[in-house]
Design an enzyme around this catalytic site. Structure first.
Site, PDB file in Angstrom:
ATOM      1  N   GLU A 180       0.808  -1.229   0.000  1.00 43.39           N
ATOM      2  CA  GLU A 180       0.000   0.000   0.000  1.00 43.39           C
ATOM      3  C   GLU A 180       0.837   1.274   0.000  1.00 43.39           C
ATOM      4  OE1 GLU A 180      -2.727  -0.510   3.247  1.00 43.39           O
ATOM      5  OE2 GLU A 180      -3.859  -2.072   2.205  1.00 43.39           O
ATOM      6  N   GLU A 256      -5.603  -8.069  -1.328  1.00 44.13           N
ATOM      7  CA  GLU A 256      -6.021  -7.942   0.067  1.00 44.13           C
ATOM      8  C   GLU A 256      -7.446  -7.424   0.060  1.00 44.13           C
ATOM      9  OE1 GLU A 256      -3.356  -6.050   2.852  1.00 44.13           O
ATOM     10  OE2 GLU A 256      -5.033  -5.398   4.103  1.00 44.13           O
TER      11      GLU A 256
END
Length: 623
Positions: A180, A256
Site C-alpha cells: 500500500e 487484500e
C-alpha cells in the site's frame, strides 16, 4: 473453471439483474472456459495477526490449522500470503526481520516460516506469496524510503526467498513490492533482474498491492515493466475493476480484501466479495486480511479474520462463518455489506429477492446427469444459521435443472463426490488471561523466537542466551532493534511489548531488567496500557521507568533510583484504584503516585529508545 469441477448458483447476481423472479440461464463451454481461477487465500501478517496462534498447545493448534488449510475439510485455502517481517508496526504488532542488521541473517525468527510449512504439510499445492510492509532501518540507510537504495532492497527481499528454500524447503511462488505504498518502476525491474540472476525465474511479481492505478497505466506504457510483472494486485477494490487494468491482459487479484468482523454479517460480506470479485470485477483471486484473528481483540480491527483463535492459555478457538463460506466458495450470493468493512471503497448498490432459476448445460457440460449440492443459510434474526450442509443430489433432465433460491443463501453445485465438512472435537471453553502469570524464559518455545503471549508493538523482543552471565540470567528476553525501521504505520519512539488482559485494573507487574546502553539507556515495566497497534504512539498507561543515569520516573513522580547500565535490577509496579507504588530491588522507591487515567489496560515492557535491553523473571498478579 469447468462445471465438471464446481458450479455456484446464486440469485440475482451472477446471471441477472436484481429483482428477477424467474430466469433461464445457459452455461456453455463451447467458446472456452473463461478466466483461470487462481484461488481464495488468507493473509498472515500485515500486522502480527497470527501472533497468538503459535502459542496454542496441541492438539488445538493442529485443529485450527486443519480448518484453514486441510483440503476438503474447512476453508481449504488455495493461497497463503505472509508478511516479510520488517521489525516495525504493521497494524496489530511487529514481525521480526530475517536481517535486523546488514551483517545479520537468521531464517528462524518469527512464525511465518512455521505457518507456511504447516500449510504445505496439509496442502502441498498451496500457493505461497510474500510481501514486505516495512524494512529494517539499514535498508533505508536512515531514510523512510527503501527505493532510494533499490539494489539493497532487492537483495534484502530476494534473500528472504532464498532463505525460505534453503532453510525450510519452501518455494515462494509470488513476491510483492511494498504494501500500500507508491511503487517504483526502477525497483520492480531491478527486483525482476535480481530474481532471475539468483536462479528464481519461477518467482512471479505482484504489483502494486495498492490501487488499480497508476500501476495499470504505467504497465501499458512500459513494456519492460509489463514483462517484469505477472499479476496486478489491488487492495479493497470494491468488487470492481477499471478498464486500464483489463487492457493489460494481466491476471487481476484482490490481493487484500475483506477486513470485516467475522460474525455472520461478516460471513455474508465475504460471500458477496468472493462472488462479485470474480463475476463483476474479473478478479481471479481474492485474499482475506486476515487469515486468522489470533491477536489481542482490543488491538486494531479485532476479530477481522476468517476464524478466531485468541486464547492460547485456554485452548479455545471459534470456527467462524467465513471458514465455511470459503469452503463452499465457488460462486456467491449477494448479501448486505457489514459496516465493519474497512478501507474498501463504497460497494455498488445492490438488492436481492427470491428467485426461481433454471439452468441449461451445453457443450461438454451437457453429459452431466447429477450434481452434488452444498448449502448455507444465514439467519440474522434468530442466529440459527446453517453452514456448509450437504443436500440431496440434484438429478438433471436433458442437461437442465431448476433451483428455488431465497435471500441470504449460498449454494455450490459440483460433480465432485468427495466433498465433506470437516469437524474436530469441541475445543475447551473460553476463559480470560490468567490472573497469575510467570515466565522466566528458561523454557523455550521452539521453533519460535518470541516468548508466549507477548505481542510486540514497536521493536522486537526475542529469546536470548546471555553467554557472559554465569548467574541466574543466562536465558532472557531481549529487545534487539537498535535503529528505527523503514516504517509502514506510526511506530512509537519507544519499543513496547504488551501482554495480558486489556480489562485489567488492579495489578502488580514484576520483572528483572538489564539496561545495555550505558549513557542514555532506559527501560520500563507498565500496567493499564490502553492502546496498541496503529495507535501505539497514543498509548497511555502507568509506566515505571528506570534509567542508566540513576533516575526513575512514574506518571508525575521523578526521582533518584541509583540504577545503572550493566547491572540487573528488579522492578515491581503495583496499581490499585487511583494510586501506584513501585519497588526497586525489593525496596519501596515511591509509595503513592496518583493515577487518574487510564482505568484499565495490558501489562507491558519496553525501552526508552531503539536500544538493546534484557528482561527476566516476568510476573503478573491481577485482581
Amino acid at each position: 473453471m469447468s462445471l465438471k469441477f464446481a458450479v455456484g448458483v446464486l440469485a440475482c447476481l451472477a446471471f441477472c439483474l436484481p429483482f428477477c423472479e424467474a430466469q433461464d440461464y445457459v452455461l456453455n463451454d463451447r467458446d472456452g472456459l473463461g478466466r483461470r481461477f487462481d484461488g481464495i487465500g488468507g493473509l498472515s501478517g500485515g500486522g502480527a495477526t497470527s501472533r497468538l496462534l503459535v502459542n496454542y498447545a496441541e492438539p488445538y493448534r493442529s485443529q485450527i490449522l486443519d480448518y484453514l488449510f486441510k483440503p476438503n475439510f474447512g476453508a481449504s485455502l488455495h493461497i497463503l500470503k505472509v508478511e516479510i517481517g520488517g521489525d516495525a508496526q504493521t497494524t496489530d504488532g511487529t514481525e521480526p526481520s530475517h536481517m535486523h542488521y546488514e551483517n545479520d541473517e537468521n531464517y528462524f525468527r518469527g512464525y511465518e516460516w512455521w505457518l507456511m510449512k504447516e500449510a504445505k504439510k496439509r496442502n502441498p499445492n498451496i500457493t505461497l506469496v510474500g510481501l514486505p510492509w516495512a524494512f529494517p532501518g539499514w535498508v533505508g540507510h536512515g531514510t523512510n524510503w527503501p527505493y532510494d537504495f533499490p539494489d539493497i532492497t532487492a537483495y534484502y527481499v530476494v534473500s528472504w526467498i532464498i532463505g525460505a528454500k534453503q532453510y525450510h524447503d519452501l518455494d515462494i511462488d509470488y513476491i510483492g513490492i511494498w504494501n500500500e505504498r507508491k511503487f517504483n518502476s526502477k525497483y520492480i525491474k531491478l527486483l525482476r533482474y535480481t530474481l532471475d540472476k539468483s536462479g528464481l525465474e519461477q518467482v512471479k511479481i505482484v504489483a502494486s498491492d495498492n490501487l488499480w492505478e497508476p500501476i495499470s497505466t504505467t504497465i501499458r506504457l512500459d513494456k519492460e515493466l509489463s514483462d517484469a510483472i505477472e499479476v496486478i494486485g489491488a487492495h479493497y477494490p470494491g468488487t470492481t475493476t477499471i478498464a486500464e487494468a483489463l487492457l493489460t491482459e494481466k491476471p487481476l487479484w484482490a490481493s487484500e480484501d475483506y477486513s470485516t468482523f467475522n460474525d455472520d454479517m461478516g460471513g455474508g460480506c465475504w460471500a458477496r466479495i468472493l462472488n462479485q470479485n470474480y463475476v463483476n470485477g474479473k478478479m481471479t483471486a481474492t485474499i482475506s486480511w486476515n487469515l486468522i484473528a489470533s491477536y489481542y481483540e482490543d488491538l486494531s480491527f479485532g476479530r477481522d479474520g476468517l476464524m478466531t483463535a485468541e486464547e492460547p492459555w485456554s485452548g479455545n478457538y471459534v470456527v467462524e462463518s467465513p471458514i465455511w463460506i470459503t469452503g463452499i466458495a465457488q460462486s456467491r450470493k449477494a448479501f448486505h455489506n457489514s459496516d465493519r468493512l474497512r478501507y474498501s471503497p463504497p460497494l455498488p448498490a445492490f438488492n436481492v429477492s427470491a428467485q426461481s432459476a433454471t439452468f441449461h448445460l451445453k457443450g461438454s457440460f451437457a453429459d452431466i446427469t447429477s450434481l452434488q449440492v452444498w448449502h448455507s443459510k444465514f439467519d440474522f434474526k434468530t442466529h440459527n444459521s446453517v453452514f456448509f450442509k450437504q443436500l440431496k443430489s440434484l438429478k438433471l433432465s436433458n442437461g437442465s435443472f431448476a433451483l428455488d433460491l431465497d435471500v441470504d443463501e449460498v449454494y455450490t453445485l459440483t460433480t465432485i463426490t468427495t466433498g465433506q465438512k470437516g469437524v474436530h472435537p469441541t475445543p475447551p471453553p473460553s476463559s480470560p488471561f490468567p490472573k497469575k502469570y510467570k515466565d522466566d524464559f528458561n523454557v523455550r518455545n521452539p521453533p519460535f523466537t518470541e516468548a508466549p503471549d507477548f505481542a510486540d508493538q514497536t521493536g522486537v523482543f526475542e529469546y536470548f542466551i546471555n553467554l557472559t552471565d554465569s548467574g541466574p540470567h543466562v536465558f532472557t528476553l531481549r529487545q534487539v532493534v537498535t535503529q528505527r525501521p523503514v516504517t509502514w504505520a506510526a511506530d512509537a519512539d519507544q519499543t513496547i511489548s504488551i501482554i495480558g488482559d486489556h480489562n485489567w485494573q488492579n495489578v502488580t507487574v514484576t520483572c528483572d531488567v538489564y539496561i545495555e546502553t550505558a549513557k542514555a539507556g532506559g527501560v520500563f515495566i507498565a500496567a493499564r496500557v490502553d492502546q496498541g497497534g496503529e495507535a501505539v504512539r497514543k498509548a497511555k498507561g502507568v509506566f515505571f521507568w528506570v534509567y542508566a543515569d540513576g533516575t526513575y520516573k512514574v506518571t508525575n513522580d521523578i526521582g533518584l533510583s541509583g540504577t545503572r547500565a550493566g547491572v540487573w535490577h528488579t522492578l515491581s509496579l503495583t496499581v490499585k484504584g487511583q494510586y501506584a507504588s513501585g519497588m526497586l530491588n525489593g525496596y519501596p522507591l515511591w509509595k503513592s503516585a496518583v493515577v487518574l487515567q487510564p482505568t484499565n489496560g495490558w501489562a507491558a515492557i519496553g525501552t526508552k529508545t531503539f536500544e538493546l535491553a534484557q528482561y527476566d523473571n516476568f510476573a503478573i498478579e491481577a485482581e
